[in-house]
Design an enzyme around this catalytic site. Structure first.
Site, PDB file in Angstrom:
ATOM      1  N   ASN A  23       0.946  -1.241   0.214  1.00 12.66           N
ATOM      2  CA  ASN A  23      -0.010   0.003   0.074  1.00 12.66           C
ATOM      3  C   ASN A  23       0.755   1.228  -0.128  1.00 12.66           C
ATOM      4  O   ASN A  23       1.958   1.138   0.430  1.00 12.66           O
ATOM      5  CB  ASN A  23      -0.916  -0.032   1.345  1.00 12.66           C
ATOM      6  CG  ASN A  23      -2.043  -1.127   1.215  1.00 12.66           C
ATOM      7  OD1 ASN A  23      -2.397  -1.621   0.163  1.00 12.66           O
ATOM      8  ND2 ASN A  23      -2.366  -1.528   2.382  1.00 12.66           N
ATOM      9  N   ASP A  25       0.871   4.518   1.892  1.00 10.52           N
ATOM     10  CA  ASP A  25       0.155   4.986   3.130  1.00 10.52           C
ATOM     11  C   ASP A  25      -0.034   6.718   3.225  1.00 10.52           C
ATOM     12  O   ASP A  25       0.923   7.259   3.084  1.00 10.52           O
ATOM     13  CB  ASP A  25       0.774   4.556   4.365  1.00 10.52           C
ATOM     14  CG  ASP A  25       0.874   2.993   4.720  1.00 10.52           C
ATOM     15  OD1 ASP A  25       0.069   2.447   4.227  1.00 10.52           O
ATOM     16  OD2 ASP A  25       1.669   2.599   5.476  1.00 10.52           O
ATOM     17  N   GLY A  51       1.588  -1.264   3.750  1.00 10.36           N
ATOM     18  CA  GLY A  51       1.041  -2.699   3.454  1.00 10.36           C
ATOM     19  C   GLY A  51       1.563  -3.614   4.493  1.00 10.36           C
ATOM     20  O   GLY A  51       2.650  -3.678   4.619  1.00 10.36           O
ATOM     21  N   GLY A  53       2.002  -6.650   4.151  1.00  8.82           N
ATOM     22  CA  GLY A  53       3.005  -7.631   3.705  1.00  8.82           C
ATOM     23  C   GLY A  53       4.273  -6.751   3.294  1.00  8.82           C
ATOM     24  O   GLY A  53       5.298  -7.433   3.709  1.00  8.82           O
ATOM     25  N   ASN A  55       5.292  -4.149   4.511  1.00  7.31           N
ATOM     26  CA  ASN A  55       6.228  -3.802   5.894  1.00  7.31           C
ATOM     27  C   ASN A  55       6.890  -5.059   6.608  1.00  7.31           C
ATOM     28  O   ASN A  55       7.947  -4.829   7.094  1.00  7.31           O
ATOM     29  CB  ASN A  55       5.162  -3.537   7.138  1.00  7.31           C
ATOM     30  CG  ASN A  55       4.605  -2.118   6.510  1.00  7.31           C
ATOM     31  OD1 ASN A  55       4.864  -1.307   5.612  1.00  7.31           O
ATOM     32  ND2 ASN A  55       3.469  -1.660   7.160  1.00  7.31           N
ATOM     33  N   GLU A 152      -4.640  -9.197   4.113  1.00  5.86           N
ATOM     34  CA  GLU A 152      -4.639  -7.985   3.470  1.00  5.86           C
ATOM     35  C   GLU A 152      -4.769  -8.682   2.184  1.00  5.86           C
ATOM     36  O   GLU A 152      -4.989  -7.917   1.105  1.00  5.86           O
ATOM     37  CB  GLU A 152      -3.789  -6.852   3.770  1.00  5.86           C
ATOM     38  CG  GLU A 152      -4.106  -6.258   4.967  1.00  5.86           C
ATOM     39  CD  GLU A 152      -3.216  -4.871   5.023  1.00  5.86           C
ATOM     40  OE1 GLU A 152      -3.597  -3.992   5.746  1.00  5.86           O
ATOM     41  OE2 GLU A 152      -2.274  -4.808   4.251  1.00  5.86           O
ATOM     42  N   ASN A 196      -2.761 -10.275  17.650  1.00  7.57           N
ATOM     43  CA  ASN A 196      -2.611  -9.477  18.636  1.00  7.57           C
ATOM     44  C   ASN A 196      -3.858  -9.748  19.432  1.00  7.57           C
ATOM     45  O   ASN A 196      -4.528 -10.858  19.215  1.00  7.57           O
ATOM     46  CB  ASN A 196      -2.652  -7.920  18.310  1.00  7.57           C
ATOM     47  CG  ASN A 196      -3.915  -7.644  17.537  1.00  7.57           C
ATOM     48  OD1 ASN A 196      -4.849  -8.268  17.630  1.00  7.57           O
ATOM     49  ND2 ASN A 196      -3.688  -6.296  16.748  1.00  7.57           N
ATOM     50  N   ALA A 261       3.620   0.513  12.342  1.00  8.14           N
ATOM     51  CA  ALA A 261       4.323  -0.730  11.666  1.00  8.14           C
ATOM     52  C   ALA A 261       4.645  -1.676  12.784  1.00  8.14           C
ATOM     53  O   ALA A 261       5.608  -2.442  12.601  1.00  8.14           O
ATOM     54  CB  ALA A 261       5.215  -0.460  10.587  1.00  8.14           C
ATOM     55  N   ALA A 262       4.428  -1.380  14.043  1.00  8.32           N
ATOM     56  CA  ALA A 262       5.009  -2.012  15.160  1.00  8.32           C
ATOM     57  C   ALA A 262       4.850  -3.787  15.119  1.00  8.32           C
ATOM     58  O   ALA A 262       5.820  -4.563  15.340  1.00  8.32           O
ATOM     59  CB  ALA A 262       4.594  -1.760  16.505  1.00  8.32           C
ATOM     60  N   GLY A 263       3.515  -4.150  14.841  1.00  5.85           N
ATOM     61  CA  GLY A 263       3.244  -5.546  14.674  1.00  5.85           C
ATOM     62  C   GLY A 263       4.245  -6.101  13.550  1.00  5.85           C
ATOM     63  O   GLY A 263       4.794  -7.130  13.532  1.00  5.85           O
ATOM     64  N   ASP A 264       4.152  -5.297  12.354  1.00 14.25           N
ATOM     65  CA  ASP A 264       4.748  -5.848  11.076  1.00 14.25           C
ATOM     66  C   ASP A 264       6.252  -5.904  11.380  1.00 14.25           C
ATOM     67  O   ASP A 264       6.980  -6.949  10.918  1.00 14.25           O
ATOM     68  CB  ASP A 264       4.378  -4.958   9.976  1.00 14.25           C
ATOM     69  CG  ASP A 264       2.988  -4.888   9.606  1.00 14.25           C
ATOM     70  OD1 ASP A 264       2.228  -5.811   9.972  1.00 14.25           O
ATOM     71  OD2 ASP A 264       2.564  -4.068   9.097  1.00 14.25           O
ATOM     72  N   HIS A 288      11.198  -7.891  19.781  1.00 12.56           N
ATOM     73  CA  HIS A 288      10.910  -6.875  20.398  1.00 12.56           C
ATOM     74  C   HIS A 288      11.836  -5.669  20.255  1.00 12.56           C
ATOM     75  O   HIS A 288      11.475  -4.429  20.202  1.00 12.56           O
ATOM     76  CB  HIS A 288      10.945  -7.479  22.136  1.00 12.56           C
ATOM     77  CG  HIS A 288       9.713  -7.985  22.387  1.00 12.56           C
ATOM     78  ND1 HIS A 288       8.728  -7.904  22.081  1.00 12.56           N
ATOM     79  CD2 HIS A 288       9.804  -8.838  23.488  1.00 12.56           C
ATOM     80  CE1 HIS A 288       7.739  -8.425  22.878  1.00 12.56           C
ATOM     81  NE2 HIS A 288       8.377  -9.402  23.371  1.00 12.56           N
TER      82      HIS A 288
END
Length: 318
Positions: A23, A25, A51, A53, A55, A152, A196, A261-264, A288
């Site tokens: 994507n 953003d 996006g 993927g 990220n 996505e 999450n 983008a933390a989780g990615d 982490h």
């Protein structure tokens, strides 16, 4: 409880394949999210590549993985610029398809003063990542050590890729985001899942508000055939459970300015560490650290750290 040392039955450290979205953003920083009918003035606007993927592919590439990316862009200027940028992030973009007459995906993102975000997306070319395009990459998936996916992309394509991976002993890793219900047929093909709290509740019906809740949600996912469950808990770290043995692994305490983008970043860095045969505890700590760096910066891919930054951060933490 003993540290996790399971290598998760991955093939010898090798190639990671990411299948997912791309994507552009459009990000606006606000003091607070608007209520329905309200107009608010933002403090900062930027356009950045994103996006889930892309990220995660960028996070893996910058942290040192040998990675190829299966995705689609439009035949527009944005798509061309995205593909060039991905190549600079050490990603094999040969499997990225250019879709004639279609626009590259778009995400509209508000970020509030606490660094939280709300996002709306238009799939654009991402919707063209069909089963046929997945099957055209059969050999790439079959020869990889691990396949990392999100939601996505069309779910039937995610299922097709998971089936190819399972048939060829490629570890299947699913970040089930955005949250949605998934079939037991798909979940049974997953080796590692990284929801999450919201996504875990969507998949199990269990609201995750405590470690005990996370343990129960992990058990529910184990019951669906998933060996390794890693539930991300924001500032509290993650709940990691391998074949029913679980514990919380704390994250790092930093001041977040943008969590887009933390989780990615966590997922991409986690896969790099696992493919380097790090024990799960150590791989999670590495992930982490990458995510902690990312939340101190604005934007999706602009926030993703490089390997040296992650190693330096870990060294400073001791």
């Amino acid at each position: 409880m003993a540290y996790f040392t399971d290598k998760l039955n991955m093939k010898t450290a090798g190639k990671l394949v990411v299948l997912g979205s791309i994507n552009a953003d459009h990000i606006l920083n606000l003091e607070a999210f608007p209520t329905p009918g309200e107009t608010v003035t933002g403090q900062h606007y930027q356009v950045a590549f994103g996006g889930k993927g892309a990220n995660q592919a960028v996070a893996a590439g910058r942290s040192g993985a040998d990675i190829a990316f299966i995705a689609c862009t439009g035949d527009d200027d944005t798509g061309e610029r995205v593909r060039k940028q991905l190549e600079t992030d050490r990603i094999d973009t040969a499997p990225v398809s250019v879709i004639a007459g279609e626009a590259t995906g778009v995400a509209l993102i508000f970020v509030n003063g606490e660094g939280e975000n709300v996002i709306g997306i238009h799939a654009g070319a991402n919707a063209a990542l069909s089963v046929a395009r997945v099957e055209a990459q059969h050999d790439l998936i079959a020869q990889a050590s691990a396949l990392l996916m999100q939601l996505e992309s069309p779910v039937e394509s995610v299922l097709a890729a998971a089936r190819i991976a399972r048939q060829n002993n490629t570890t299947v890793v699913l970040n089930p985001a955005p949250a949605r219900a998934l079939s037991d047929a798909l979940l049974a093909l997953v080796d590692i899942i990284t929801p999450n709290e919201t996504e875990a509740e969507k998949l199990t019906g269990i609201q995750v508000s405590s470690d005990e809740d996370a343990a129960r949600a992990a058990q529910a996912l184990h019951a669906k055939g998933i060996g390794t469950v890693i539930i991300t808990l924001g500032r509290r770290g993650v709940w990691a459970s391998v074949n029913g043995e679980g514990k919380r692994i704390p994250g790092f305490n930093v001041k977040a300015v943008d969590t887009i983008a933390a989780g990615d970043t966590f997922n991409g860095a986690l896969m790099t560490a696992l493919l380097e045969a790090k024990p799960l505890d150590e791989a999670i700590r590495f992930a982490h650290a990458a995510a902690a760096i990312a939340v101190t910066r604005k934007g999706a891919q602009p926030s993703v750290p490089w390997r040296k930054e992650i190693d330096d951060f870990l060294h400073q933490q001791g």
